[in-house]
Each structure stands twice: as C-alpha cells, then as structure tokens.
Design a protein around this motif. Sequence first.
Motif, PDB file in Angstrom:
ATOM      1  N   GLN A   1       0.841  -1.198   0.000  1.00 28.94           N
ATOM      2  CA  GLN A   1       0.000   0.000   0.000  1.00 28.94           C
ATOM      3  C   GLN A   1       0.876   1.248   0.000  1.00 28.94           C
ATOM      4  OE1 GLN A   1      -3.288   0.321   2.920  1.00 28.94           O
ATOM      5  NE2 GLN A   1      -2.432   2.312   3.433  1.00 28.94           N
ATOM      6  N   ILE A   2       0.484   2.239  -0.794  1.00 25.99           N
ATOM      7  CA  ILE A   2       1.220   3.502  -0.890  1.00 25.99           C
ATOM      8  C   ILE A   2       0.280   4.637  -0.527  1.00 25.99           C
ATOM      9  CG2 ILE A   2       2.592   4.995  -2.388  1.00 25.99           C
ATOM     10  CD1 ILE A   2       2.957   2.573  -4.247  1.00 25.99           C
ATOM     11  N   SER A   3       0.699   5.507   0.388  1.00 27.02           N
ATOM     12  CA  SER A   3      -0.085   6.694   0.742  1.00 27.02           C
ATOM     13  C   SER A   3       0.868   7.841   1.030  1.00 27.02           C
ATOM     14  CB  SER A   3      -0.976   6.416   1.954  1.00 27.02           C
ATOM     15  OG  SER A   3      -0.199   5.995   3.061  1.00 27.02           O
ATOM     16  N   GLY A   4       0.402   9.064   0.814  1.00 25.57           N
ATOM     17  CA  GLY A   4       1.223  10.244   1.050  1.00 25.57           C
ATOM     18  C   GLY A   4       1.302  10.594   2.519  1.00 25.57           C
ATOM     19  N   THR A   5       2.443  11.113   2.944  1.00 24.64           N
ATOM     20  CA  THR A   5       2.575  11.535   4.337  1.00 24.64           C
ATOM     21  C   THR A   5       1.743  12.779   4.620  1.00 24.64           C
ATOM     22  OG1 THR A   5       4.552  12.818   3.751  1.00 24.64           O
ATOM     23  CG2 THR A   5       4.884  10.576   4.573  1.00 24.64           C
ATOM     24  N   ARG A   6       1.444  13.563   3.583  1.00 23.14           N
ATOM     25  CA  ARG A   6       0.584  14.742   3.707  1.00 23.14           C
ATOM     26  C   ARG A   6      -0.298  14.804   2.470  1.00 23.14           C
ATOM     27  NH1 ARG A   6       4.408  19.757   4.514  1.00 23.14           N
ATOM     28  NH2 ARG A   6       2.400  20.817   4.553  1.00 23.14           N
TER      29      ARG A   6
ATOM     30  N   ASP B   1      10.928   9.655   1.416  1.00 21.71           N
ATOM     31  CA  ASP B   1      10.256   9.871   2.703  1.00 21.71           C
ATOM     32  C   ASP B   1       8.900  10.547   2.596  1.00 21.71           C
ATOM     33  OD1 ASP B   1      12.422   8.751   3.956  1.00 21.71           O
ATOM     34  OD2 ASP B   1      13.440  10.685   4.256  1.00 21.71           O
ATOM     35  N   ASN B   2       8.527  11.006   1.398  1.00 17.97           N
ATOM     36  CA  ASN B   2       7.250  11.721   1.261  1.00 17.97           C
ATOM     37  C   ASN B   2       6.052  10.780   1.162  1.00 17.97           C
ATOM     38  OD1 ASN B   2       8.545  14.206   1.303  1.00 17.97           O
ATOM     39  ND2 ASN B   2       8.856  14.196  -0.911  1.00 17.97           N
ATOM     40  N   TYR B   3       6.306   9.488   1.077  1.00 21.14           N
ATOM     41  CA  TYR B   3       5.234   8.512   0.953  1.00 21.14           C
ATOM     42  C   TYR B   3       5.450   7.380   1.948  1.00 21.14           C
ATOM     43  CZ  TYR B   3       4.058  10.873  -3.403  1.00 21.14           C
ATOM     44  OH  TYR B   3       3.704  11.819  -4.323  1.00 21.14           O
ATOM     45  N   VAL B   4       4.340   6.852   2.452  1.00 19.29           N
ATOM     46  CA  VAL B   4       4.390   5.695   3.336  1.00 19.29           C
ATOM     47  C   VAL B   4       4.146   4.451   2.503  1.00 19.29           C
ATOM     48  CG1 VAL B   4       3.316   4.529   5.293  1.00 19.29           C
ATOM     49  CG2 VAL B   4       3.586   7.002   5.317  1.00 19.29           C
ATOM     50  N   VAL B   5       5.071   3.504   2.570  1.00 19.88           N
ATOM     51  CA  VAL B   5       4.949   2.231   1.849  1.00 19.88           C
ATOM     52  C   VAL B   5       4.777   1.145   2.905  1.00 19.88           C
ATOM     53  CG1 VAL B   5       5.993   0.648   0.210  1.00 19.88           C
ATOM     54  CG2 VAL B   5       6.412   3.113   0.005  1.00 19.88           C
ATOM     55  N   ALA B   6       3.606   0.501   2.908  1.00 24.31           N
ATOM     56  CA  ALA B   6       3.287  -0.455   3.968  1.00 24.31           C
ATOM     57  C   ALA B   6       2.857  -1.786   3.386  1.00 24.31           C
ATOM     58  CB  ALA B   6       2.172   0.099   4.858  1.00 24.31           C
TER      59      ALA B   6
END
Length: 617
Positions: A36-41, A98-103
């Motif tokens: 899953q990919i989501s933006g930190t902001r 670092d601008n995206y969360v990869v989970a």
Amino acid sequence: MLNRYPLWKNLLIIFVLLIGALYAAPNLYPEDHAVQISGTRDIYQVDQPLLDSVTAALDREGIAYKSTELDNNNGLIRVSDGEAQLKAKKVISSVLGDNYVVALNLAPTTPDWLTSVGAGPMKLGLDLRGGVHFLMEVDMIQAVSQRLDVYVSEIKTKFRQEKLRYRSVDHRDDGSLAVKFADSESRDKAAVLLRKDYVEFLIDSIDDDSGNYLTITLTEQTIRSIEDYAIKQNLTTLRNRVNELGVAEPLVQRQGRNRIVVQLPGVQDAVAAKRIIGKTANLEFRLEAKTDANRALTETYEFRSEPGRSATIEKDIIITGASVANAQASFDENGQPQVNITLDSKGGQLMSRTTSNAVKRRMAVLFVEHKSRTLFETVDGVQVEKRVPYVEKKIISLATIQSVLGSQFRITGLDGAGESSELALLLRAGALAAPIYFVEERTVGPSLGAENIELGVTSVQIGFALVLMFMAVVYRVFGLLANIALCVNLVLLVAVMSLLSATLTLPGIAGIVLTVGMAVDANVLIFARIKEELKNGLPPQSAINSGFERAFTTILDANITTLLAAVILFAMGTGPVKGFAITLSVGILTSMFTAILVTRALVNLTYGGRQLKTLSI
C-alpha cells in the motif's frame, strides 16, 4: 409421533445452515499479498503516473505483480506471495523516498456478490496478519507543569477573594512556584490559608532584598499521584481514539513508569494511525484583548489557516477541551465545515459566566498541539540525536459573541472537512492529560504470521480428524451423524466470527481447537444416555427421545459454567485473551445448537417414525 420435528423447526435449521454457509464463504477466498502507498501529507498525491513509475521500477528489478489499484489517494499493488511483497516494498520505498508511506498489506479477494450482503472474512490479529506497533512516552515533566498551572489559577482566585495583596505567581526552574507579596503580613496570611487548604504543598517563607515570597513545592507523593493520573488518563484517551478508528482487538497498555504500548492489528497506514493516536491536541477558549489591556496579560498568536494574520488575546483561559462532553463535525448553512460542541456542566457554567459580560466582544479558539522536533548535536565528536518538545498554538476561530453562550455552540473557520472530522474525533475521545511522544514505531508485516497460521490450521485439522475418527468408531451411525453436526458447527463458528468482525489471533485458533474437542461432549452425553436407556429395556424410539431430553439439563449446566468462565476472561483480559474468550464463547453457543438441534434433526431424519428393533450405536 416420536422423534419427528415439525416442518417449521426443520426449515429454521435449514435457514440457519444456509446463512452460516453464506457468511462463512468469504473465508474460502484468500487475501492477496499487497503493498500500500499513501502520502505523508495531502500535498503528496498518489496518482496513476506515480503508480506507473513504481511498476516500472518493479519491472526493472524483475518483481512480478498482479494488478494496481487507486482508491482515495491510496495506491495498492498486488503481488503473488510474501517474498515478492517484501522485495516490492523495499524497491518502492527507495523510489518514492520519505514523502510517501509504503506499507505491507493484505488485500481482500472476496467476490462482490458476497460483500454486497455484508459478508467478509475473519479479521486476523497482529500476530497473524501484521499491523502497527507504537511505543509512546508520556512527558511527566509537562504533566506536573500543567497541574501547577491549575494550582496557579486557583491560588490567584483565593487571594483575590481574601483580598490578599500579591504581586505575582511564577514558575521556577526547579518545578516550584514563587509567590511575591506586597508586604510580609499578606505573605503570612497567605501561608496560613494555603497550609489549611492544600496539604499537597510544602510551603516556605522567604524574605530578601527583592521582597516577601512564598515558595510552593509539591510533595513527592503528589507528584507521583499526578504522574499516575496522567498515565491512566492517557490510556483511557488512547483507547477511545483507537475505538474511533474502528480497530478490532487493539492492545493499549502501560509499560513501566511512563510508557504506553499501542498495537493495531490489520492497520497498514501507519501515518493516519499515528496522526490520530499520537496527536496531543487541545483547545483553549479565550477572549480577544481590549485595546487598552495591560500587555503583560495578553498574548499574540497567528491564525492556523491564514499565516501572517494574527490577533492579540487575553492570557486567562475560559475553558479548555477537557470541558468538552461531545463534539460532532457538520457543515453550516454555507456548506463550510464546523464542529458542534457540547460542554459538561462545569464548562457550561464557566462559559456562561464569562460571556455574559463579554457580549459583542470576540472570543478566540486556540488549537494547541504539543510537538517535538529532532535536533542533532555533537558530543565528543559524535552526532547525537535529541528530541526537543515544543508547544504550537494557533487561532482556528475568532468570532463575535452575539449572545450569552451556554453548554452548546459551534466552532467555525476550520481548514476543510478533514480537519473538522479529526478535531471532533480528538475532542470526543478526550484530551490527553500530558503530551506523548513516539519512542518506537514498527509496521509488522503479515509474512511474520504465515507460519503461525499454517501451524494453527494444521492443529485444527489434526484435532478435527481425530475427533471424527473417534466418533465414527465408537458410536457408528450415530457417530457419523455427530460428525456431520460437528462440520456444521465449524462452519457456523466461522460465520459468527466473521459477522461479529471478531479478530482471530493465535489464542483464538487455540479456542477453535478446544471448541472442536468440546463440541462432541454434548453428543457423547446424549449417546451414552441412549445406550443406558436401551440397556434398561426401553424400545429404540423411546431411548432416542429419552436420551436427548434427559441429557439436555446436564449439557446446559456444563456449557453455562464454561461460558461464564469465557465471559470473565473477556471482561478481565486484554488483546489476545479477549480473542480466545470470544472464540470460546461463540464455539460453546454454536456447539450447543448443532449438538442438540442439528444432531437431533439428523437422527430424526435417519430413524424417526420407523419401526426399529436395534440401533447402530
């Protein structure tokens, strides 16, 4: 006629079995391993071009993927197995930075026709599926400081009521309060008053060239009490916030003197969880300063949504977010986001008392956040990371008081519906008694639970097979009928667990294994009673009827005592213990249904209404 169910009872059993099969079916569709990919902001969007760049990187590394999806600014890339998932996560993290969360994630494959009726697979716990693990530290120094602020306000009020001539009440670096008086007589009267009303204070009188002082220090016992309260209140608030997130079977517990562990099974978006759980947000309601107000009693703050614009407000706080009893996000008549506030009785009285003398003045709502920034300093030639806490206060609303406010009013001027929903959630969950900071943060991958799941399923299969063999050998035809009921019991157990959105953990799997063994207990009691009645000379049909009826009370008593133990485990336990208790409780209820009704229906279908000389039992 003996051993014949009426039509309605047979139809009821068939209906329950069909519903059970329907809601157990989603568990036949295994979830896909995914990233899953989501933006930190919000400014970091996950769109198709970004997914294309990610898949191009996967292609270069020779990592195969099944499909890509976009949903609500989140990207999802499905892969074949856990090994490919871990490799894909590493590649994607290096590409996006670092601008995206990869989970790591597990993406459902349940068909739409099942999800349309609300059917879904059982949720898996942190030990099986993975999730988010946080270790948080409570700022005890700030907890004591905040309590001292409350004491300062109370002391000032008492001094004004007693007409004592004091000049200032200030914090000292050692954590005590210094109260300066106009003369020694006022100082001595104040000392008597405080010693009478505040047993938690150590009070000393000081006379020097700068004036007459009282130093007020909290006792060690009081400090420890404040710290314990801060931990307990923060635990309650964090649990409320986790409940608002809708996480099943979370773990929120104290660790040591000043730390809290939070585990969220199935949560893969660590940024969203961290933003809600860890935010030390509060509100302060203050009046805007009059133009001729003493500048020492005012403070200037910027607006949160309008950098560069500021306002001067009074230092005195009317109420804080701690007085909020309920908060709901909504929209005003112009479609702008707002939060409808309901205060508790004390907060309503304070608001009414203040605003009754402040009609046509403006009241500011300050959004207060305790944050920390990471700094690096060189110690003996080595760079050392240091966390420095700080408080950020900004105005989110500055509105004119049109009439006296009571326990209900609204906050406007918020920056979008997302902020209004988040603020309402934080206020409903309660304010943190002291700031908390993240010491450790881990996203636990589902691959860690693969072996546990495999071993757990194997244990259920072995236990199930042994029980089936025992019943078939010992009780022959009746044993085969009981085995069919046992299979039905397992289906119903899975269906109910799925419907309740219960979380399956390793202890939960143990509960299923235990349930499989216990499920045939009722049948053993019934069959043993039937054998006994046959030995006593009863005809087969009468023996069957007597066996089921006379064993019922014993079965009920045995299962109720076990159910009570499971309820106590659920009430007193946390996390995995609750999971075990839920599985055991559901298993007891379904096993009673299948052993008493389903087995009886199968026996009736096989032997009911027939002339029998012997029974295969």
